[in-house]
Design a protein around this motif. Structure first.
Motif, PDB file in Angstrom:
ATOM      1  N   VAL A   1     -17.043  -7.661   3.700  1.00  0.00           N
ATOM      2  CA  VAL A   1     -15.988  -7.809   3.254  1.00  0.00           C
ATOM      3  C   VAL A   1     -15.724  -8.714   1.880  1.00  0.00           C
ATOM      4  O   VAL A   1     -15.457  -7.871   0.960  1.00  0.00           O
ATOM      5  CB  VAL A   1     -15.853  -9.674   4.288  1.00  0.00           C
ATOM      6  CG1 VAL A   1     -14.306 -10.732   3.094  1.00  0.00           C
ATOM      7  CG2 VAL A   1     -14.774  -9.089   5.943  1.00  0.00           C
TER       8      VAL A   1
ATOM      9  N   ALA B   1     -14.011   0.175   4.259  1.00  0.00           N
ATOM     10  CA  ALA B   1     -15.048  -1.027   5.558  1.00  0.00           C
ATOM     11  C   ALA B   1     -15.799  -0.294   6.956  1.00  0.00           C
ATOM     12  O   ALA B   1     -16.738  -0.345   6.788  1.00  0.00           O
ATOM     13  CB  ALA B   1     -14.420  -2.167   6.237  1.00  0.00           C
TER      14      ALA B   1
ATOM     15  N   ILE C   1      -8.876   0.145   2.231  1.00  0.00           N
ATOM     16  CA  ILE C   1      -9.336  -0.833   2.625  1.00  0.00           C
ATOM     17  C   ILE C   1     -10.356  -0.067   4.305  1.00  0.00           C
ATOM     18  O   ILE C   1     -11.649  -0.568   4.295  1.00  0.00           O
ATOM     19  CB  ILE C   1      -8.339  -1.729   2.901  1.00  0.00           C
ATOM     20  CG1 ILE C   1      -7.929  -2.392   1.482  1.00  0.00           C
ATOM     21  CG2 ILE C   1      -9.237  -3.161   3.122  1.00  0.00           C
ATOM     22  CD1 ILE C   1      -6.862  -3.531   1.233  1.00  0.00           C
ATOM     23  N   TYR C   2      -9.487   0.271   4.822  1.00  0.00           N
ATOM     24  CA  TYR C   2     -10.090  -0.014   6.162  1.00  0.00           C
ATOM     25  C   TYR C   2     -11.188   1.634   6.232  1.00  0.00           C
ATOM     26  O   TYR C   2     -12.428   1.863   6.606  1.00  0.00           O
ATOM     27  CB  TYR C   2      -8.810   1.212   7.071  1.00  0.00           C
ATOM     28  CG  TYR C   2     -10.044   1.877   7.797  1.00  0.00           C
ATOM     29  CD1 TYR C   2     -10.203   1.971   9.423  1.00  0.00           C
ATOM     30  CD2 TYR C   2      -9.728   3.733   7.945  1.00  0.00           C
ATOM     31  CE1 TYR C   2     -10.736   2.458  10.543  1.00  0.00           C
ATOM     32  CE2 TYR C   2     -10.502   4.667   8.750  1.00  0.00           C
ATOM     33  CZ  TYR C   2     -10.452   3.596  10.116  1.00  0.00           C
ATOM     34  OH  TYR C   2     -11.534   4.473  10.992  1.00  0.00           O
TER      35      TYR C   2
ATOM     36  N   THR D   1      -3.339   0.366   2.563  1.00  0.00           N
ATOM     37  CA  THR D   1      -4.449   0.355   3.504  1.00  0.00           C
ATOM     38  C   THR D   1      -5.878   1.021   4.198  1.00  0.00           C
ATOM     39  O   THR D   1      -6.554   0.744   4.503  1.00  0.00           O
ATOM     40  CB  THR D   1      -3.682  -0.370   4.645  1.00  0.00           C
ATOM     41  OG1 THR D   1      -2.827   0.604   4.996  1.00  0.00           O
ATOM     42  CG2 THR D   1      -2.609  -1.831   4.643  1.00  0.00           C
TER      43      THR D   1
ATOM     44  N   TYR E   1     -14.194   0.609  16.012  1.00  0.00           N
ATOM     45  CA  TYR E   1     -13.371   0.158  14.290  1.00  0.00           C
ATOM     46  C   TYR E   1     -12.446   1.292  14.293  1.00  0.00           C
ATOM     47  O   TYR E   1     -11.488   0.780  14.014  1.00  0.00           O
ATOM     48  CB  TYR E   1     -14.719  -0.251  13.702  1.00  0.00           C
ATOM     49  CG  TYR E   1     -13.596  -0.751  11.997  1.00  0.00           C
ATOM     50  CD1 TYR E   1     -12.985  -2.141  11.731  1.00  0.00           C
ATOM     51  CD2 TYR E   1     -13.405  -0.177  10.901  1.00  0.00           C
ATOM     52  CE1 TYR E   1     -12.902  -2.588  11.030  1.00  0.00           C
ATOM     53  CE2 TYR E   1     -12.555  -0.630   9.851  1.00  0.00           C
ATOM     54  CZ  TYR E   1     -12.246  -1.329  10.120  1.00  0.00           C
ATOM     55  OH  TYR E   1     -11.189  -2.012   9.552  1.00  0.00           O
TER      56      TYR E   1
ATOM     57  N   SER F   1     -11.230  -7.666  12.471  1.00  0.00           N
ATOM     58  CA  SER F   1     -10.883  -5.551  13.134  1.00  0.00           C
ATOM     59  C   SER F   1     -12.879  -5.807  13.503  1.00  0.00           C
ATOM     60  O   SER F   1     -12.881  -4.879  14.219  1.00  0.00           O
ATOM     61  CB  SER F   1     -10.299  -4.713  12.311  1.00  0.00           C
ATOM     62  OG  SER F   1     -10.672  -5.101  10.869  1.00  0.00           O
TER      63      SER F   1
ATOM     64  N   VAL G   1      -9.515  -8.169   7.641  1.00  0.00           N
ATOM     65  CA  VAL G   1     -10.468  -7.077   7.429  1.00  0.00           C
ATOM     66  C   VAL G   1     -11.632  -8.028   8.929  1.00  0.00           C
ATOM     67  O   VAL G   1     -12.342  -7.199   9.479  1.00  0.00           O
ATOM     68  CB  VAL G   1     -11.133  -6.516   6.371  1.00  0.00           C
ATOM     69  CG1 VAL G   1     -12.384  -5.940   6.774  1.00  0.00           C
ATOM     70  CG2 VAL G   1      -9.691  -6.207   5.216  1.00  0.00           C
TER      71      VAL G   1
ATOM     72  N   VAL H   1     -15.658  -5.330  -0.026  1.00  0.00           N
ATOM     73  CA  VAL H   1     -14.549  -4.694   0.226  1.00  0.00           C
ATOM     74  C   VAL H   1     -13.490  -5.567  -1.126  1.00  0.00           C
ATOM     75  O   VAL H   1     -12.885  -4.848  -1.189  1.00  0.00           O
ATOM     76  CB  VAL H   1     -13.824  -4.613   1.623  1.00  0.00           C
ATOM     77  CG1 VAL H   1     -12.078  -4.840   1.497  1.00  0.00           C
ATOM     78  CG2 VAL H   1     -14.304  -3.910   2.151  1.00  0.00           C
TER      79      VAL H   1
END
Length: 282
Positions: free
Chosen positions: A45, A65, A61-62, A58, A80, A30, A27, A48
């Protein structure tokens, strides 16, 4: 993607169906690539990690963020979402073909899209032909609209046979290299076969240091689908008019007028596009 929040390891479900251990470094990497500073990265972070649970996807999570970054900096949020934006070039593969052609054109190649070539046995419609310094490339594009789907060995097998058929027409022009470009990643078998037969691969992560994501970051040739200011309907309208790159929209804002975008929104959108395109010839 082993992070241990409260000494617990969390497992992540990837889009490919694989299960991995959550790694906060991924994370961080990216977010850093998108241009976020250390303070922003640390706060995102931490947020998250605070919402992790075993079996989280995932995608979740994406999304978390991305939403947090968008609140702080829309330009960085656009960068991003690059990987997701490439998928949004669908549902047809033609915008992706034009996108790949633009990547090679920016490297000094003369390009043609969708040209019909005669092979020894049959005719072939080649996605992209690129020529520079008396070197000519045949590039076939494999676009996947579904995240997590890998490009398997059947694709380079098929492309290699087409390349050989074109080369075997003795009365025709000889081409120097065959390429396969995809918006996803190749399976190990696909990479092994391409290496064995001499095909060149371009994917999200290959070649190392000059992959699709590397080339976009280095050139500023971002697709319009990275924009967080354009709606999904507006993006599809632009793609249907063959406007694939941010720089193309900067050069012809007529399309924004046609869409009925207000002057205030146009100004914001064009500022976003110009920031993304910094360092390239408009």
């Amino acid at each position: 993607m082993s992070s241990k929040s409260n000494n617990k390891t969390f497992h992540v479900h990837k889009k490919s169906g694989e299960i991995a251990v959550f790694l906060p470094e991924k994370v961080r990497e990216s977010l850093k690539r998108a241009g976020a500073d250390s303070e922003t990265i640390n706060s995102i972070v931490a947020a998250v990690e605070n919402e992790l649970y075993d079996g989280i996807s995932t995608k979740e999570i994406y999304n978390r963020a991305f939403r947090l970054l968008k609140k702080k900096n829309t330009l960085q949020a656009s960068r991003y979402k690059l990987k997701k934006a490439i998928y949004e070039l669908g549902p047809t593969g033609f915008p992706f073909e034009r996108f790949i052609a633009a990547i090679f054109k920016n490297s000094g190649y003369e390009v043609e899209v969708g040209k019909i070539l005669q092979g020894k046995c049959v005719t072939h419609e080649v996605d992209v032909i690129a020529e520079k310094d008396q070197k000519s490339l045949l590039i076939e594009c494999k676009f996947h609209g579904t995240e997590g789907k890998k490009t398997d060995v059947k694709i380079p097998l098929y492309i290699d046979s087409r390349f050989r058929d074109i080369q075997n027409l003795k009365s025709g022009k000889l081409y120097d290299e065959g390429w396969v470009a995809t918006n996803t990643v190749f399976t190990e078998d696909a990479v092994m076969y391409a290496k064995c037969c001499g095909l060149n691969l371009l994917s999200w992560n290959l070649p190392k240091g000059n992959s699709l994501k590397d080339r976009i970051d280095h050139t500023g040739l971002y697709p319009i689908t990275v924009s967080v200011l354009l709606s999904a309907r507006e993006k599809q309208f632009l793609l249907s008019r063959d406007v694939v790159l941010c720089k193309e929209l900067i050069n012809d804002k007529f399309y924004l007028d046609h869409l009925g975008v207000s002057e205030k929104r146009q100004k914001k959108i064009l500022i976003e596009m110009k920031e993304l395109c910094k360092g390239i010839q408009l």
